[in-house]
Write an enzyme that holds these catalytic residues in place. Structure first.
Site, mmCIF file in Angstrom:
data_model
loop_
_atom_site.group_PDB
_atom_site.id
_atom_site.type_symbol
_atom_site.label_atom_id
_atom_site.label_comp_id
_atom_site.label_asym_id
_atom_site.label_seq_id
_atom_site.Cartn_x
_atom_site.Cartn_y
_atom_site.Cartn_z
ATOM 1 N N LYS A 207 0.851 -1.139 -0.047
ATOM 2 C CA LYS A 207 -0.001 0.132 0.266
ATOM 3 C C LYS A 207 0.944 1.118 0.153
ATOM 4 O O LYS A 207 0.551 2.353 -0.949
ATOM 5 C CB LYS A 207 -0.883 -0.014 1.116
ATOM 6 C CG LYS A 207 -1.691 1.104 1.116
ATOM 7 C CD LYS A 207 -2.703 1.240 2.731
ATOM 8 C CE LYS A 207 -3.334 2.426 2.743
ATOM 9 N NZ LYS A 207 -4.167 2.243 3.831
ATOM 10 N N GLU A 213 10.464 -4.643 4.612
ATOM 11 C CA GLU A 213 10.796 -6.192 4.082
ATOM 12 C C GLU A 213 10.303 -6.218 2.787
ATOM 13 O O GLU A 213 11.061 -6.819 1.871
ATOM 14 C CB GLU A 213 9.554 -6.891 5.000
ATOM 15 C CG GLU A 213 9.789 -7.182 6.519
ATOM 16 C CD GLU A 213 9.029 -6.085 7.125
ATOM 17 O OE1 GLU A 213 8.920 -4.746 6.776
ATOM 18 O OE2 GLU A 213 8.979 -6.361 8.296
ATOM 19 N N GLY A 268 -4.623 -1.848 5.109
ATOM 20 C CA GLY A 268 -3.887 -2.748 4.726
ATOM 21 C C GLY A 268 -4.686 -4.143 4.986
ATOM 22 O O GLY A 268 -4.583 -5.073 3.874
ATOM 23 N N ARG A 269 -4.946 -4.274 6.153
ATOM 24 C CA ARG A 269 -5.715 -5.594 6.415
ATOM 25 C C ARG A 269 -7.042 -5.901 5.959
ATOM 26 O O ARG A 269 -7.707 -6.985 6.137
ATOM 27 C CB ARG A 269 -5.612 -5.968 7.865
ATOM 28 C CG ARG A 269 -6.219 -4.792 8.693
ATOM 29 C CD ARG A 269 -6.093 -4.955 10.307
ATOM 30 N NE ARG A 269 -6.439 -3.727 10.916
ATOM 31 C CZ ARG A 269 -5.684 -2.818 11.157
ATOM 32 N NH1 ARG A 269 -4.759 -2.307 10.345
ATOM 33 N NH2 ARG A 269 -6.347 -1.446 11.786
ATOM 34 N N GLU A 354 -4.611 -6.507 14.846
ATOM 35 C CA GLU A 354 -4.287 -5.086 14.387
ATOM 36 C C GLU A 354 -5.373 -4.397 14.460
ATOM 37 O O GLU A 354 -5.010 -3.315 14.640
ATOM 38 C CB GLU A 354 -3.475 -5.272 12.810
ATOM 39 C CG GLU A 354 -2.581 -4.146 12.827
ATOM 40 C CD GLU A 354 -1.865 -4.393 11.473
ATOM 41 O OE1 GLU A 354 -2.180 -4.146 10.379
ATOM 42 O OE2 GLU A 354 -0.602 -4.748 11.479
ATOM 43 N N LYS A 505 9.616 -0.865 14.402
ATOM 44 C CA LYS A 505 10.024 -0.606 13.087
ATOM 45 C C LYS A 505 11.111 0.395 13.300
ATOM 46 O O LYS A 505 12.142 0.415 12.473
ATOM 47 C CB LYS A 505 8.972 -0.166 12.208
ATOM 48 C CG LYS A 505 7.944 -1.235 11.763
ATOM 49 C CD LYS A 505 7.362 -0.471 10.666
ATOM 50 C CE LYS A 505 5.852 -1.324 10.316
ATOM 51 N NZ LYS A 505 4.906 -0.518 9.340
HETATM 52 O O1 F6P Z 1 3.127 -2.866 9.652
HETATM 53 C C1 F6P Z 1 1.761 -3.306 9.600
HETATM 54 C C2 F6P Z 1 1.478 -2.729 8.221
HETATM 55 O O2 F6P Z 1 1.547 -1.421 8.120
HETATM 56 C C3 F6P Z 1 0.157 -3.446 8.094
HETATM 57 O O3 F6P Z 1 -0.876 -2.861 8.445
HETATM 58 C C4 F6P Z 1 -0.005 -3.561 6.459
HETATM 59 O O4 F6P Z 1 -0.692 -4.461 6.050
HETATM 60 C C5 F6P Z 1 1.743 -4.150 6.381
HETATM 61 O O5 F6P Z 1 2.195 -3.115 7.113
HETATM 62 C C6 F6P Z 1 2.269 -3.890 5.103
HETATM 63 O O6 F6P Z 1 2.181 -2.434 4.387
HETATM 64 P P1 F6P Z 1 2.261 -2.318 2.775
HETATM 65 O O7 F6P Z 1 1.251 -2.792 2.027
HETATM 66 O O8 F6P Z 1 2.292 -0.618 3.117
HETATM 67 O O9 F6P Z 1 3.675 -2.580 2.618
#
Ligand code: F6P
Length: 537
Positions: A207, A213, A268-269, A354, A505
């Site tokens: 997102k 990661e 995101g979720r 979350e 983080k």
């Molecule tokens: O660290 C939690 C989070 O922000 C989640 O809410 C989200 O789904 C995930 O990291 C991945 O985020 P992104 O889609 O921005 O990489």
């Protein structure tokens, strides 16, 4: 500002009521009401939801429904559906429901109908997935794509991987799908093991397009791809992005035409029905994918329109509050009795924890009551041979959701009968147990008998559907999404931010250079310093 939960009339009534019924055994509840197993059941959208084995009476239910009214669950729900900015800490609307709204619907955010944009992206996804599935999309060397690697984490991984596993039966088996999430290099190495770069498409799902990661894995994927394909131009044929952040996507080197967008009003979720579902659409085809969206939408509509007492996510959410705040259950187990749903508990962990793992109310006051429980689970019958012992005879109350299907997608008698018999038996054993008298009547001596006693009175719900299908998966996911919403509304917390993931983080960003430079000064506590030194040595 809403009234403090524990000061509300309904909460106080529930407290008094709980004291009265806390020792009433499910066995006597069933004896008292011979039709309980039929009465405490909801049936809609092909879902049979049996909550008669929860430790509630009709009065409990009425009081819980009163609580939902008093906490304004309906008004809050309507505010979400209509695009109000209910994610107050991030000043955002919460509109995952718009992602499955039929063409022609109208949902206004900041003066603009968002539904046409949703359908534009769906169309672009459909065209692209058809091109991959038919072999029309060619890689840089002219070969068709055979391998799809989704790179993402959290909501950009768990939804796609859970749904891919759940709907594997419907997948195009000539394509290979892999999912990379962890920043551990082994995850990436294993994901590309044996793949031909010329036939491999990377879907970078993020997102924000800033997640450590995902960006680390995406950079490694680019290096891996280019080391085989030897030309920067290959990126355009082997990388697509799913994101809200066009600037970062193009800075990474992915052309904006290969980007499938979504919007800040999708958490995101809650994003598995946004473009984050692209890998799934490629796997199951757009027809199945649209059937899944329809399943989601059917549950959205049920939640939006069904009266509270007949509303599946509302009842689920309220039972969750009852178990969490009155029975003081700290966890909620989810046991899908279908192997295809083996990643469903992991998916639900992010969705529920979350969302509702929060310590302050919407106006920033510390809560004085428990919020989100710990969700966990395993597909049946595997769990029965590991941790069910504790659920049956341990000292903790662990409410369980059993999810079963009448039909197996792989008709191999007698497997399905055995599977479902076990699911039904577990709920029965948890609720009714086995007394010492019953144990002794079977010939067990007095010394051993206590070890074989099952106290019972352990709550569970059972969800029964016809079979694992795209539409049913959509209904199940939306059902849990909305039950989480109901609980958040009762607890007066914001289920749509996730500030609790930030601190770790940030601290990792400080530690990275300290691991990489052996001479860097380290000024943490004695434990953290020692761990860093151990790694450096
Ligand atoms: O660290 C939690 C989070 O922000 C989640 O809410 C989200 O789904 C995930 O990291 C991945 O985020 P992104 O889609 O921005 O990489």
């Amino acid at each position: 500002m809403s009234k403090k939960l524990t000061k509300t009339k309904s909460w106080n009534s529930l407290e008094k009521h709980y004291k009265k019924i806390s020792n009433v055994h499910l066995k006597s509840m069933f004896e008292e009401d011979k039709k309980r197993g039929k009465n405490l059941v909801l049936k809609d959208l092909g879902i049979y939801f049996d909550y008669s084995k929860q430790r509630i009476t009709n009065k409990t239910l009425n009081l819980l429904l009163g609580l939902a009214k008093e906490r304004g669950v309906e008004a809050k729900r309507d505010a979400m559906f209509s695009g109000k900015k209910i994610n107050v800490t991030e000043d955002r609307a919460v509109l995952h429901t718009a992602l499955r709204a039929p063409r022609g619907s109208k949902i206004i955010v900041d003066g603009k109908n968002v539904v046409p944009g949703v359908h534009r992206v769906l169309k672009k996804m459909t065209t692209f997935s058809n091109q991959i599935r038919t072999g029309k999309w060619k890689g840089y060397t002219g070969k068709s794509i055979k391998n799809i690697v989704n790179i993402g984490i959290g909501g950009s991984d768990l939804g796609p991987v859970m749904a891919f596993e759940a709907l594997k039966f419907y997948c195009d088996r000539s394509l290979t799908f892999r999912f990379v999430s962890n920043v551990d290099g082994s995850d990436f190495a294993e994901a590309v093991e044996g793949l031909d770069a010329a036939e491999t498409l990377f879907i970078v799902a993020s997102k924000t397009f800033t997640t450590l990661e995902t960006m680390t894995n995406a950079e490694t994927a680019k290096k891996w791809s280019l080391s085989h394909l030897k030309n920067d131009k290959a990126v355009a044929k082997h990388f697509v992005a799913l994101s809200t952040n066009k600037e970062k996507v193009t800075a990474f080197g992915i052309d904006a035409t290969n980007m499938f967008g979504f919007w800040d009003w999708v958490g995101g979720r809650y994003s598995m029905t946004a473009s984050i579902g692209l890998s799934l659409m490629i796997a199951i085809g757009s027809k199945n994918y649209h059937e899944m969206l329809d399943g989601f939408h059917q549950m959205d509509e049920h939640f939006r329109t069904a009266p509270l007492g007949k509303n599946i996510p509302v009842i689920m959410g309220l039972l969750g509050v009852w178990n969490n705040n009155f029975l003081k259950a700290e966890t909620q187990a989810v046991f899908p009795y279908d192997k295809y749903l083996h990643r469903f508990p992991a998916y639900l962990q992010q969705l529920t924890m979350e969302s509702n793992g929060k310590q302050v109310t919407l106006d920033g006051k510390n809560v004085s009551y428990e919020t989100g429980p710990i969700y966990w689970g395993e597909s049946g019958t595997n769990g029965q041979h590991s941790f069910y012992q504790l659920i049956h005879q341990g000292t903790k109350i662990i409410p369980a959701d059993f999810i079963g299907f009448k039909e197996s997608l792989n008709n191999l008698p007698p497997h399905q009968d055995y599977l479902i018999a076990n699911m039904i038996a577990q709920g029965e054993a948890l609720a009714f147990g086995k007394t010492e008298k019953e144990v002794k009547a079977e010939g067990t001596d007095s010394e051993l008998a206590p070890h074989k006693v099952f106290n019972g009175n352990r709550p569970s719900s059972t969800f029964f559907l016809d079979k694992v299908s795209p539409a049913n998966l959509g209904k199940l996911v939306a059902m849990y999404e909305h039950s989480v919403f109901v609980q958040g509304a009762i607890w007066d917390i914001n289920p749509f931010d996730q500030m609790g993931v930030e601190l770790g983080k940030k601290l990792a960003q400080n530690i990275i250079p300290e691991l990489q430079d052996k001479n860097a000064a380290i000024k943490h506590d004695s434990s953290t310093n020692a761990l860093i030194k151990f790694y450096r040595s």
